[in-house]
Design a protein around this motif. Structure first.
Motif, PDB file in Angstrom:
ATOM      1  N   ASP A  66       5.651 -16.003 -39.322  1.00 44.79           N
ATOM      2  CA  ASP A  66       4.477 -15.987 -38.535  1.00 44.79           C
ATOM      3  C   ASP A  66       4.463 -17.594 -37.582  1.00 44.79           C
ATOM      4  N   ARG A  67       5.598 -18.400 -37.817  1.00 42.99           N
ATOM      5  CA  ARG A  67       4.861 -19.675 -37.029  1.00 42.99           C
ATOM      6  C   ARG A  67       6.119 -19.451 -35.773  1.00 42.99           C
ATOM      7  N   VAL A  68       6.615 -18.371 -35.816  1.00 43.65           N
ATOM      8  CA  VAL A  68       7.094 -18.129 -34.828  1.00 43.65           C
ATOM      9  C   VAL A  68       6.791 -17.356 -33.506  1.00 43.65           C
ATOM     10  N   GLU A  69       6.425 -18.190 -32.155  1.00 44.96           N
ATOM     11  CA  GLU A  69       5.964 -17.425 -31.162  1.00 44.96           C
ATOM     12  C   GLU A  69       6.257 -15.595 -31.034  1.00 44.96           C
ATOM     13  N   GLY A  70       5.578 -15.094 -30.214  1.00 45.94           N
ATOM     14  CA  GLY A  70       5.715 -13.551 -30.191  1.00 45.94           C
ATOM     15  C   GLY A  70       7.556 -12.834 -31.075  1.00 45.94           C
ATOM     16  N   PHE A  71       7.174 -13.257 -32.470  1.00 51.40           N
ATOM     17  CA  PHE A  71       7.946 -12.596 -33.694  1.00 51.40           C
ATOM     18  C   PHE A  71       7.586 -11.311 -33.684  1.00 51.40           C
ATOM     19  N   ASP A  72       7.960 -10.335 -33.822  1.00 49.29           N
ATOM     20  CA  ASP A  72       7.236  -8.536 -33.754  1.00 49.29           C
ATOM     21  C   ASP A  72       7.687  -7.891 -34.942  1.00 49.29           C
ATOM     22  N   LYS A  73       7.127  -7.856 -36.289  1.00 49.69           N
ATOM     23  CA  LYS A  73       8.254  -7.186 -37.894  1.00 49.69           C
ATOM     24  C   LYS A  73       8.516  -5.885 -36.723  1.00 49.69           C
ATOM     25  N   ALA A  74       7.811  -5.108 -36.389  1.00 52.28           N
ATOM     26  CA  ALA A  74       7.867  -3.617 -35.799  1.00 52.28           C
ATOM     27  C   ALA A  74       9.116  -3.397 -35.154  1.00 52.28           C
ATOM     28  N   ASN A  75       9.698  -4.871 -34.290  1.00 50.68           N
ATOM     29  CA  ASN A  75      10.968  -4.796 -33.580  1.00 50.68           C
ATOM     30  C   ASN A  75      11.808  -5.147 -34.481  1.00 50.68           C
ATOM     31  N   CYS A  76      12.575  -5.527 -35.816  1.00 54.88           N
ATOM     32  CA  CYS A  76      13.413  -5.383 -36.304  1.00 54.88           C
ATOM     33  C   CYS A  76      13.904  -4.717 -37.228  1.00 54.88           C
ATOM     34  N   ALA A  77      13.914  -3.310 -37.779  1.00 56.92           N
ATOM     35  CA  ALA A  77      13.764  -2.753 -38.460  1.00 56.92           C
ATOM     36  C   ALA A  77      15.089  -2.313 -38.455  1.00 56.92           C
ATOM     37  N   LEU A  78      16.094  -2.209 -39.661  1.00 57.12           N
ATOM     38  CA  LEU A  78      17.346  -1.581 -39.701  1.00 57.12           C
ATOM     39  C   LEU A  78      17.798  -0.088 -38.704  1.00 57.12           C
ATOM     40  N   PRO A  79      18.516  -0.570 -38.161  1.00 56.76           N
ATOM     41  CA  PRO A  79      18.831   0.268 -37.380  1.00 56.76           C
ATOM     42  C   PRO A  79      19.052   1.815 -38.230  1.00 56.76           C
ATOM     43  N   ALA A  80      18.789   3.623 -37.950  1.00 53.86           N
ATOM     44  CA  ALA A  80      19.809   4.169 -38.486  1.00 53.86           C
ATOM     45  C   ALA A  80      20.127   4.919 -37.767  1.00 53.86           C
ATOM     46  N   PHE A  81      20.988   5.621 -37.916  1.00 54.74           N
ATOM     47  CA  PHE A  81      22.423   6.672 -37.606  1.00 54.74           C
ATOM     48  C   PHE A  81      21.962   8.005 -38.307  1.00 54.74           C
ATOM     49  N   THR A  82      22.645   8.940 -37.015  1.00 51.98           N
ATOM     50  CA  THR A  82      22.760   9.960 -36.965  1.00 51.98           C
ATOM     51  C   THR A  82      23.291  10.413 -38.680  1.00 51.98           C
ATOM     52  N   THR A  83      22.177  11.476 -38.925  1.00 48.65           N
ATOM     53  CA  THR A  83      22.580  11.526 -39.862  1.00 48.65           C
ATOM     54  C   THR A  83      22.338  13.417 -40.367  1.00 48.65           C
ATOM     55  N   GLU A  84      22.806  14.148 -41.549  1.00 47.24           N
ATOM     56  CA  GLU A  84      22.971  15.452 -41.574  1.00 47.24           C
ATOM     57  C   GLU A  84      23.146  15.808 -42.792  1.00 47.24           C
ATOM     58  N   ILE A  85      22.660  16.538 -43.618  1.00 48.88           N
ATOM     59  CA  ILE A  85      22.281  17.138 -44.777  1.00 48.88           C
ATOM     60  C   ILE A  85      22.998  18.242 -44.455  1.00 48.88           C
ATOM     61  N   TRP A  86      23.942  18.595 -45.469  1.00 52.29           N
ATOM     62  CA  TRP A  86      24.969  20.571 -44.701  1.00 52.29           C
ATOM     63  C   TRP A  86      25.281  20.877 -46.469  1.00 52.29           C
ATOM     64  N   GLN A  87      25.008  21.809 -46.895  1.00 49.67           N
ATOM     65  CA  GLN A  87      25.909  21.554 -48.460  1.00 49.67           C
ATOM     66  C   GLN A  87      25.383  20.468 -49.703  1.00 49.67           C
ATOM     67  N   ASN A  88      23.898  20.028 -49.414  1.00 48.59           N
ATOM     68  CA  ASN A  88      23.532  18.483 -49.853  1.00 48.59           C
ATOM     69  C   ASN A  88      24.587  17.997 -49.695  1.00 48.59           C
ATOM     70  N   PHE A  89      25.421  17.545 -49.350  1.00 48.65           N
ATOM     71  CA  PHE A  89      26.656  16.286 -48.679  1.00 48.65           C
ATOM     72  C   PHE A  89      26.177  15.671 -47.497  1.00 48.65           C
TER      73      PHE A  89
END
Length: 373
Positions: free
Chosen positions: A129-152
């Motif tokens: 919070d001491r860093v000017e312009g820091f935004d938590k919303a822009n620091c999420a862990l990237p999510a990879f494309t995922t698909e569930i098939w037959q519970n896998f």
């Protein structure tokens, strides 16, 4: 040693070879370090790769960590019930966030204590919070494309693969009667074998070795001569391994399992490297990925069954059987890598369609993906 270009050219030439004249692949296909590095980018970053069974993370906050071609991954079921595959790398200075497996509401990087929610959003970053312009919303862990098939759980690292389920529609009539969706995860393990990932993929998918390699474990149940190839397509290959007439019913099975499905297992491979056996009573699956060297395959494998929980009395004997035939396969595949390095080996003819036709299907997949004339 052949170059990557030479191996790709050989693969491309397979399209011109009649199935009746099929031979095993050239040794460099399995032993070339350069070709393995090429495969990592050309196949494993672009295709759907299975990481595990959704039952391994059954509840909110359940997670396990893994890696795929050097990419650290965090596989987690969110508080909303959604299964996600997240980058397991902190958005601050790149350290690994989570390790092992378990249950958590927050994942805190041990380096500077940045913490993330189960959906990957940054929850806290001390003193930022001491860093000017820091935004938590822009620091999420990237999510990879995922698909569930037959519970896998499948992931596609580059996010460009076409959806998985439509690719496998032709497989469903052969596996849906097993009612796999009602089987729960009862066992998981991780291992590394000293063989190339393709050697284990091919080994799992051919019935030719069952009676020779597994004389005391699998031959009495599923002998080679009772194997029957299933027609595949560009995305999978499969065969039925019929049970010996002397084999008693393999229970417990789903009450709606058709009678004919009580007398065989269906083994299939979702290309490139997810191999599975649906037996009448249990599912055995192996999620394979290249190891650190050309002669290493990293294995995440498990068992699912139509039982009330992992402590059911039928589980331990089946896992014991799996461990026994896995040890037999491991021994053969590790000596195979020694043989494949010989300068005097000339690839032999493949066996009959019912026994090794699945191997030819795998070669054709590889030719489609990375063959080049």
């Amino acid at each position: 040693m052949l170059s990557v270009a030479d191996i790709r050219q050989h693969l491309a030439s397979l399209h011109e070879v009649p199935r009746a004249q099929a031979r095993a692949m050239i040794p460099d296909f399995y032993t070339s370090t350069e070709f393995l590095e090429f495969e990592k980018d050309a196949i494993f970053r672009r295709e759907w790769v299975c990481l595990g069974h959704a039952g391994e993370i059954a509840g909110p906050g359940d997670y396990f960590t893994t890696e795929l071609v050097g990419e650290p991954l965090l596989v987690v079921r969110g508080e909303d019930g959604t299964v996600r595959v997240l980058s397991n790398v902190c958005r601050h200075r790149g350290n690994v966030v989570a390790r092992g497996a378990g249950t958590a509401r927050l994942f805190s990087c041990a380096y500077h204590a940045w913490s993330y929610r189960t959906d990957g959003q940054l929850q806290a970053a001390p003193y930022m919070d001491r860093v000017e312009g820091f935004d938590k919303a822009n620091c999420a862990l990237p999510a990879f494309t995922t698909e569930i098939w037959q519970n896998f759980i499948f992931v596609n690292l580059d996010g460009k693969a076409t959806p998985l389920a439509p690719r496998l529609t032709d497989l469903l009539p052969h596996i849906d009667p097993f009612q796999h969706q009602d089987r729960i995860s009862v066992f998981t393990a991780d291992d590394v074998w000293k063989t190339n990932w393709k050697c284990l993929t091919e080994n799992f998918m051919e019935g030719y070795h069952l009676s020779a390699t597994h004389l005391k474990t699998l031959h009495p149940i599923t002998p080679t001569n009772l194997c029957a190839k299933i027609e595949g397509n560009a995305h999978f290959t499969a065969y039925r391994s019929h049970y010996s007439p002397e084999t008693p019913e393999r229970t417990p099975y789903h009450p709606n399992l058709p009678v004919e499905y009580r007398r065989h297992s269906t083994l299939f491979c979702v290309f490139p490297s997810f191999v599975v056996s649906y037996a009448s009573h249990f599912t055995l699956y192996m999620c394979l990925r290249p190891g650190a060297a050309v002669d290493e395959v990293a294995i995440h494998w498990g068992v699912a069954g139509y039982v009330p929980d992992r402590h059911a009395p039928e589980v331990a004997p089946y896992v014991e059987l799996c461990n026994a035939f896995n040890a037999e396969d491991r021994e053969k595949l590790e000596t195979l890598m020694q043989g494949l390095r010989s300068r005097h080996y000339t690839p032999g003819r493949l066996g009959p369609e019912d026994f090794e036709g699945t191997i030819w299907d795998f070669y054709q997949f590889m030719a489609d993906r990375v063959g080049r004339s």
